[in-house]
Write a protein that holds these residues in place. Sequence first.
Motif, PDB file in Angstrom:
ATOM      1  N   ASP A  66       0.828  -1.211   0.000  1.00  0.00           N
ATOM      2  CA  ASP A  66       0.000   0.000   0.000  1.00  0.00           C
ATOM      3  C   ASP A  66       0.861   1.259   0.000  1.00  0.00           C
ATOM      4  O   ASP A  66       0.480   2.272  -0.550  1.00  0.00           O
ATOM      5  N   SER A 141      -6.019  15.215 -10.607  1.00  0.00           N
ATOM      6  CA  SER A 141      -6.027  15.057  -9.146  1.00  0.00           C
ATOM      7  C   SER A 141      -6.837  13.852  -8.699  1.00  0.00           C
ATOM      8  O   SER A 141      -6.693  13.404  -7.569  1.00  0.00           O
ATOM      9  N   ARG A 142      -7.695  13.335  -9.521  1.00  0.00           N
ATOM     10  CA  ARG A 142      -8.558  12.214  -9.136  1.00  0.00           C
ATOM     11  C   ARG A 142      -7.723  11.012  -8.703  1.00  0.00           C
ATOM     12  O   ARG A 142      -6.895  10.510  -9.441  1.00  0.00           O
ATOM     13  N   GLY A 143      -7.936  10.586  -7.479  1.00  0.00           N
ATOM     14  CA  GLY A 143      -7.256   9.423  -6.952  1.00  0.00           C
ATOM     15  C   GLY A 143      -5.796   9.626  -6.585  1.00  0.00           C
ATOM     16  O   GLY A 143      -5.138   8.694  -6.146  1.00  0.00           O
ATOM     17  N   ARG A 144      -5.265  10.845  -6.752  1.00  0.00           N
ATOM     18  CA  ARG A 144      -3.858  11.087  -6.405  1.00  0.00           C
ATOM     19  C   ARG A 144      -3.636  10.938  -4.902  1.00  0.00           C
ATOM     20  O   ARG A 144      -2.577  10.499  -4.471  1.00  0.00           O
ATOM     21  N   TRP A 145      -4.651  11.306  -4.123  1.00  0.00           N
ATOM     22  CA  TRP A 145      -4.545  11.222  -2.669  1.00  0.00           C
ATOM     23  C   TRP A 145      -5.578  10.243  -2.142  1.00  0.00           C
ATOM     24  O   TRP A 145      -6.698  10.169  -2.633  1.00  0.00           O
ATOM     25  N   ASP A 146      -5.191   9.495  -1.112  1.00  0.00           N
ATOM     26  CA  ASP A 146      -6.127   8.586  -0.450  1.00  0.00           C
ATOM     27  C   ASP A 146      -7.148   9.379   0.363  1.00  0.00           C
ATOM     28  O   ASP A 146      -8.311   9.009   0.447  1.00  0.00           O
ATOM     29  N   ALA A 191     -10.913  12.289  -3.860  1.00  0.00           N
ATOM     30  CA  ALA A 191     -10.194  11.385  -2.956  1.00  0.00           C
ATOM     31  C   ALA A 191     -10.216   9.958  -3.469  1.00  0.00           C
ATOM     32  O   ALA A 191     -11.190   9.501  -4.046  1.00  0.00           O
ATOM     33  N   GLY A 192      -9.102   9.258  -3.252  1.00  0.00           N
ATOM     34  CA  GLY A 192      -9.002   7.870  -3.686  1.00  0.00           C
ATOM     35  C   GLY A 192      -9.720   6.962  -2.743  1.00  0.00           C
ATOM     36  O   GLY A 192     -10.134   5.885  -3.018  1.00  0.00           O
TER      37      GLY A 192
END
Length: 192
Positions: A66, A141-146, A191-192
């Motif tokens: 992860d 930016s989509r999914g770049r950060w959890d 957010a991812g």
Amino acid sequence: MTPAFALEMRVDGDVQRLSLRALHRPKFGAICADWLTPDLARRIAAGRKQPLAKAIGLNKPRTPEDGPLQVLDATAGLGRDGFTVAMLGARVSLLERNPTTCALLRDARIRALAAAGARAAAERIEILEGDAATVLADPASRGRWDVIYLDPMYPDDGKSALPSKEMQLLRELTGGDADADALLAPALAAAG
């Protein structure tokens, strides 16, 4: 009275730091982004069971595959929450739209990189200058950060006690975060 501010390098003992002084409020003194204070160290020592760590999921187990939790602090301010999360093992992007506040954040990161106990966390921090709504709306930016963390400065409602002098100055400098309510939907989508 129109707020007037000055950025200046100040020396405190053997530490040189970038500070913000409100020329229109001389009694307030200068403020800086300081991630190496005893108060912040106590907060970090509370570990992954503190409310902030729980809220973003740092208390949940992650596998080596992860990697570290990727967190965007979309309303970074002086970066204390973001640094706390980085000290607890997350990789953090501090997003701030005000250039002066970004300069204070960059200075805090430089000082943290020079501190042996904070270096690893400071290396996991990136500072982004920009408007949160624009960054969150960007398809890249989509999914770049959890996790996308929002803790905006809400406008003064005149009903509650005044925030700290530091927060009062930041509100005057930035104009507050009157558009804060509009960030929740794009943050949930990104957010991812």
